[in-house]
Design a protein around this motif. Sequence first.
Motif, PDB file in Angstrom:
ATOM      1  N   VAL A  40       0.834  -1.206   0.000  1.00  0.00           N
ATOM      2  CA  VAL A  40       0.000   0.000   0.000  1.00  0.00           C
ATOM      3  C   VAL A  40       0.871   1.259   0.000  1.00  0.00           C
ATOM      4  CG1 VAL A  40      -1.735   1.329   1.271  1.00  0.00           C
ATOM      5  CG2 VAL A  40      -1.916  -1.169   1.152  1.00  0.00           C
ATOM      6  N   LEU A  41       1.909   1.267   0.831  1.00  0.00           N
ATOM      7  CA  LEU A  41       2.776   2.446   0.927  1.00  0.00           C
ATOM      8  C   LEU A  41       3.524   2.714  -0.375  1.00  0.00           C
ATOM      9  CD1 LEU A  41       4.190   2.001   4.539  1.00  0.00           C
ATOM     10  CD2 LEU A  41       2.727   3.860   3.720  1.00  0.00           C
ATOM     11  N   ASN A  42       3.733   1.697  -1.158  1.00  0.00           N
ATOM     12  CA  ASN A  42       4.416   1.880  -2.432  1.00  0.00           C
ATOM     13  C   ASN A  42       3.617   2.779  -3.379  1.00  0.00           C
ATOM     14  OD1 ASN A  42       6.731   1.140  -4.135  1.00  0.00           O
ATOM     15  ND2 ASN A  42       5.226   0.072  -5.399  1.00  0.00           N
ATOM     16  N   LYS A  43       2.331   2.908  -3.096  1.00  0.00           N
ATOM     17  CA  LYS A  43       1.470   3.739  -3.936  1.00  0.00           C
ATOM     18  C   LYS A  43       1.735   5.235  -3.755  1.00  0.00           C
ATOM     19  CE  LYS A  43      -2.294   0.337  -3.989  1.00  0.00           C
ATOM     20  NZ  LYS A  43      -3.708   0.069  -3.626  1.00  0.00           N
ATOM     21  N   ILE A  44       2.512   5.608  -2.713  1.00  0.00           N
ATOM     22  CA  ILE A  44       2.805   7.035  -2.501  1.00  0.00           C
ATOM     23  C   ILE A  44       3.545   7.628  -3.696  1.00  0.00           C
ATOM     24  CG2 ILE A  44       2.878   6.786   0.012  1.00  0.00           C
ATOM     25  CD1 ILE A  44       5.937   6.912  -0.166  1.00  0.00           C
ATOM     26  N   HIS A  45       4.232   6.785  -4.447  1.00  0.00           N
ATOM     27  CA  HIS A  45       5.026   7.265  -5.576  1.00  0.00           C
ATOM     28  C   HIS A  45       4.174   7.629  -6.787  1.00  0.00           C
ATOM     29  CE1 HIS A  45       8.696   6.176  -3.461  1.00  0.00           C
ATOM     30  NE2 HIS A  45       8.141   5.010  -3.172  1.00  0.00           N
ATOM     31  N   GLY A  54      -5.450   9.952   2.841  1.00  0.00           N
ATOM     32  CA  GLY A  54      -6.362   8.809   2.790  1.00  0.00           C
ATOM     33  C   GLY A  54      -5.618   7.494   2.680  1.00  0.00           C
ATOM     34  N   LEU A  55      -4.521   7.518   1.922  1.00  0.00           N
ATOM     35  CA  LEU A  55      -3.712   6.304   1.786  1.00  0.00           C
ATOM     36  C   LEU A  55      -3.111   5.901   3.133  1.00  0.00           C
ATOM     37  CD1 LEU A  55      -1.327   5.506  -1.145  1.00  0.00           C
ATOM     38  CD2 LEU A  55      -0.531   5.197   1.193  1.00  0.00           C
ATOM     39  N   LEU A 106       5.328  11.108   6.535  1.00  0.00           N
ATOM     40  CA  LEU A 106       4.370  11.620   5.566  1.00  0.00           C
ATOM     41  C   LEU A 106       3.221  12.369   6.240  1.00  0.00           C
ATOM     42  CD1 LEU A 106       4.196   8.574   3.114  1.00  0.00           C
ATOM     43  CD2 LEU A 106       5.361  10.757   2.749  1.00  0.00           C
ATOM     44  N   SER A 107       2.954  12.029   7.506  1.00  0.00           N
ATOM     45  CA  SER A 107       1.861  12.678   8.240  1.00  0.00           C
ATOM     46  C   SER A 107       2.294  13.986   8.882  1.00  0.00           C
ATOM     47  CB  SER A 107       1.326  11.751   9.342  1.00  0.00           C
ATOM     48  OG  SER A 107       0.846  10.540   8.798  1.00  0.00           O
ATOM     49  N   THR A 108       3.490  13.994   9.463  1.00  0.00           N
ATOM     50  CA  THR A 108       3.926  15.137  10.276  1.00  0.00           C
ATOM     51  C   THR A 108       5.230  15.773   9.823  1.00  0.00           C
ATOM     52  OG1 THR A 108       5.209  13.813  11.847  1.00  0.00           O
ATOM     53  CG2 THR A 108       2.842  14.010  12.260  1.00  0.00           C
ATOM     54  N   GLY A 109       5.977  15.071   8.967  1.00  0.00           N
ATOM     55  CA  GLY A 109       7.291  15.574   8.572  1.00  0.00           C
ATOM     56  C   GLY A 109       8.348  15.346   9.626  1.00  0.00           C
ATOM     57  N   LYS A 110       8.019  14.547  10.648  1.00  0.00           N
ATOM     58  CA  LYS A 110       8.936  14.346  11.768  1.00  0.00           C
ATOM     59  C   LYS A 110       9.458  12.907  11.821  1.00  0.00           C
ATOM     60  CE  LYS A 110       6.648  17.877  14.598  1.00  0.00           C
ATOM     61  NZ  LYS A 110       5.918  18.137  15.877  1.00  0.00           N
ATOM     62  N   LEU A 111      10.509  12.737  12.612  1.00  0.00           N
ATOM     63  CA  LEU A 111      11.106  11.421  12.823  1.00  0.00           C
ATOM     64  C   LEU A 111      10.395  10.719  13.969  1.00  0.00           C
ATOM     65  CD1 LEU A 111      13.406   9.342  12.334  1.00  0.00           C
ATOM     66  CD2 LEU A 111      14.744  10.608  14.034  1.00  0.00           C
TER      67      LEU A 111
END
Length: 225
Positions: A40-45, A54-55, A106-111
């Motif tokens: 599923v995460l591969n779809k970010i590209h 939503g993803l 991807l949600s917060t830009g944080k580590l």
Amino acid sequence: MDSCDVERLNELLEQDVELREKIKEQVTDLDKKTRNMVGVLNKIHSTPPESISGLLDSVRPMLHSCQTTNAAMAALIPPSQFWRWKEMWTNSLRTAIFSAALVEFLSTGKLISLPEVCQILGIKDEWKGRFALPVEDYLHGLISLVNELSRLAVNAVTLGNFEAPIQISIFVKDLFAGFSMLNLKNDTLRRRFDSLKYDLKKIEEVVYDVSLRKLAPAPQGGRQI
């Protein structure tokens, strides 16, 4: 070696085989969940920026479902035998760590921190000696995160998201600086860290191209991709 000793040794061997099979069942389940998450995460590209949220919402339940599997494994492992069995699930656990780290970025830009990963995956302190999240596995997960972000920096531009490479560059440079201060004695981990230089260079080339063409405004920290 008398017959009693032989019988006892056979019993111990059978117990080990039985335990290994039970652990293998849970590892197979964890591996299936992590593969689904990565799929599923591969779809970010190929997903527009406005649809990323939503993803990620579809991935979070998969992450939390790992808690049940981890609890089942913790219940199987005898006290003080964590290091004896951990190699069975190491790869799957690192993939889960990577997935949690990518969702957080991807949600917060944080580590994401080590305690936060443990909380998401349901790994409890009282399991110490039976099931835990080693620091090295956490670091391997973060390196995988950088590998994926270097790819995303390129693909984001093709989707018209010119700010993403800049945010990724700031994040990766900060993470790389942190890694540089660690005393990495594990050979595999050190080699993987060395490879981050190539990911960083790839990201910097994308940022340079975007900046040269003036396709993005000045960098601003903490913005969501």
